[in-house]
Enzyme design. Structure first.
Site, PDB file in Angstrom:
ATOM      1  N   SER A 167     -29.482  25.904   2.189  1.00  0.00           N
ATOM      2  CA  SER A 167     -29.289  25.575   3.941  1.00  0.00           C
ATOM      3  C   SER A 167     -29.163  26.775   4.693  1.00  0.00           C
ATOM      4  O   SER A 167     -30.229  27.652   4.562  1.00  0.00           O
ATOM      5  CB  SER A 167     -27.682  24.766   3.925  1.00  0.00           C
ATOM      6  OG  SER A 167     -27.710  24.075   5.263  1.00  0.00           O
TER       7      SER A 167
ATOM      8  N   HIS B  33     -28.135  16.325   1.306  1.00  0.00           N
ATOM      9  CA  HIS B  33     -28.351  17.845   1.656  1.00  0.00           C
ATOM     10  C   HIS B  33     -27.790  18.952   0.676  1.00  0.00           C
ATOM     11  O   HIS B  33     -28.425  19.659   0.102  1.00  0.00           O
ATOM     12  CB  HIS B  33     -27.616  18.294   2.950  1.00  0.00           C
ATOM     13  CG  HIS B  33     -28.094  19.431   3.470  1.00  0.00           C
ATOM     14  ND1 HIS B  33     -29.116  19.887   3.912  1.00  0.00           N
ATOM     15  CD2 HIS B  33     -27.193  20.488   3.650  1.00  0.00           C
ATOM     16  CE1 HIS B  33     -29.036  21.179   4.399  1.00  0.00           C
ATOM     17  NE2 HIS B  33     -27.873  21.784   4.241  1.00  0.00           N
TER      18      HIS B  33
END
Length: 292
Positions: A124, A267
């Protein structure tokens, strides 16, 4: 006698690793003062003579983010898990939080540790720092591994939501936000996730605001096509932040990249499927070694 037993049990418990992880490095978290101006905390694992693998966590996380992968990744790599500026035990200065600042922290860390080149893996936010390093300091990046990444964050709904949420933070980070931010579509070890959330809530408000501002304008598209060293893209098909369209454009920019998509995973793919993700990274590193 009873009180002594209770104390002993407590001490033993304090040294017990998360149940699903072997997890965190056996080494204690260390600190080093960098030429970039901050004191950075980090963990290490693996043989000192092995090739360096630097792991960069996402926004609101710490070096703990990689704990579930350590047993596999540390077998043949010297791992450096950094607490990026503003996170964990690393300093959180009022300024500055551009990707160039976080990237320069990594470069000065490498200089201090006498690491000429390294494989850089980022999740991320950490993946965008990795992209910056690969394009701004290509000679220092032996290979790049991107988890939960994108070609750009401009116009991404989740990033716009983050900016709006961070703007409401005052004296702390609301627990409801922490729960939403660290939610996962598949189960994650509860003890591990509880500790992660505690660290997420501890990230200072000004760091959230500054990093949210940075992510509003992150765009590496102009530069990624110039990166020629081995690269890998890992993505969960249920990632609520970055879409399949983001992945397709990222792959177009990195046409020779190894790509893995994980069904039913979100994610935080390295928390939801740590063994599979670790195995894929290990295989990529072995393959990348043959390409250099």
């Amino acid at each position: 006698m009873l009180s002594r037993s209770i104390v002993l049990c407590a001490l033993l418990a304090s040294f017990t690793l998360d149940s699903a992880s072997a997890s965190e490095s056996d080494d204690a978290k260390q600190q080093i003062t960098l030429k970039s101006g901050i004191t950075m905390a980090y963990r290490t694992a693996g043989p000192e003579s092995a090739q360096p693998l630097i792991l960069l966590h996402g926004l609101g996380d710490t070096s703990r983010s990689w704990a579930l992968l350590v047993p596999d990744l540390s077998k043949h790599n010297r791992i450096y898990m950094l607490d990026q500026r503003g996170h964990g035990a690393t300093e959180a200065p009022v300024c500055c939080y551009a990707l160039a600042d976080l990237g320069y922290d990594v470069i000065t860390f490498m200089d201090a540790m006498k690491i000429e080149t390294a494989i850089i893996a980022g999740h991320s936010l950490g993946s965008f720092v990795a992209q910056y390093l690969a394009t701004a300091y290509p000679a220092r990046v032996r290979a790049m591994i991107l988890l939960g990444s994108a070609d750009t964050t401009i116009g991404v709904d989740a990033v716009n939501w983050l900016w709006e949420q961070a703007g409401t933070f005052e004296r702390g980070v609301p627990s409801a936000f922490v729960d939403e931010w660290q939610s996962n579509p598949t189960p994650v070890d509860p003890a591990f996730l509880s500790r992660v959330k505690t660290e997420t809530a501890a990230v200072p408000v000004h760091v959230w605001k500054s990093m949210a501002r940075t992510l509003l304008t992150q765009d590496s598209r102009r530069f990624l096509g110039e990166y020629k060293s081995p690269s890998m893209i890992l993505w969960g098909e249920k990632d609520p932040m970055f879409s399949s369209a983001n992945q397709e454009r990222l792959r177009q920019l990195l046409p020779h990249a190894t790509f893995e998509a994980y069904p039913s995973i979100g994610h935080n793919l390295h928390w939801e499927r740590p063994q599979d993700v670790a195995a894929d990274i290990v295989a990529f590193i072995a393959s990348a070694g043959n390409k250099r």
